[in-house]
Design an enzyme around this catalytic site. Structure first.
Site, PDB file in Angstrom:
ATOM      1  N   CYS A  94     -29.697  -9.750 -33.324  1.00  0.00           N
ATOM      2  CA  CYS A  94     -28.732  -9.466 -32.253  1.00  0.00           C
ATOM      3  C   CYS A  94     -28.282 -10.764 -31.573  1.00  0.00           C
ATOM      4  CB  CYS A  94     -29.381  -8.520 -31.250  1.00  0.00           C
ATOM      5  SG  CYS A  94     -28.481  -8.310 -29.712  1.00  0.00           S
ATOM      6  N   CYS A  97     -28.747 -10.882 -27.782  1.00  0.00           N
ATOM      7  CA  CYS A  97     -30.180 -10.982 -27.498  1.00  0.00           C
ATOM      8  C   CYS A  97     -30.641 -12.433 -27.600  1.00  0.00           C
ATOM      9  CB  CYS A  97     -30.981 -10.116 -28.464  1.00  0.00           C
ATOM     10  SG  CYS A  97     -30.580  -8.364 -28.406  1.00  0.00           S
TER      11      CYS A  97
END
Length: 173
Positions: A94, A97
């Site tokens: 991600c 993230c």
């Protein structure tokens, strides 16, 4: 649309060697009206844990000491914590993230007396992600007294995250 590749010299990203592409191995039988041309030289880039950067401008990040703890379960960690816990549910693939990693380090150091920061990889612990119905990444849940207290999703800056945490703890106390 068909693409044919003519023989060009491409500098490898891993070394200074040049590689030749053969037109016969990369051409399409549909059409030869379009051609894809590669630059004669590509700039080398370094890809590492600090991100993508040009060799002329190395990026230096401050050294952060992470406190790695192991608990038999998230419930044990939440029950034993004497302060609220911010849990970051993330995945290694991600992009947002990954953006949040240094943000969380900074927030953890600035608010170390107010909150404990914990990261949980949803790929390694899917049962925890399912329990808290994690559907988007990154998802943050603030736990207080072992129970979910506040929840929000998406990447934030250091200032935005600190403000969100402080407002949440102030408003709901």
């Amino acid at each position: 649309m068909a693409v044919s590749v003519s023989a060009s010299t491409i500098t490898s990203l891993n070394s200074g060697r040049s590689n030749r592409l053969a037109a016969s191995s990369c051409s399409s039988k549909l059409s030869s009206s379009s051609s894809l041309q590669f630059p004669l030289r590509l700039q080398r880039v370094r890809i590492g844990t600090t991100g993508v950067c040009s060799p002329s401008r190395p990026r230096v990040l401050p050294l952060v000491k992470a406190k790695k703890q192991t608990f038999s379960s998230l419930d044990d960690l939440l029950a034993s914590s004497d302060k609220p816990v911010l849990v970051d549910f993330y995945a290694t693939w991600c992009g947002p993230c990954q953006f949040m990693a240094p943000v969380l380090n900074e927030v953890g150091s600035q608010l170390k007396d107010k909150i404990q920061v914990v990261k949980i990889d949803t790929e390694k612990y899917p049962s925890i992600a399912d329990k808290y119905r994690i559907e988007a990444l990154p998802t943050f849940i603030i736990f207080k007294d072992g129970e979910p207290y506040d929840r929000f999703e998406g990447a934030l800056t250091v200032d935005q995250l600190i403000q969100r945490i402080e407002n949440s703890l102030k408003v709901k106390q």
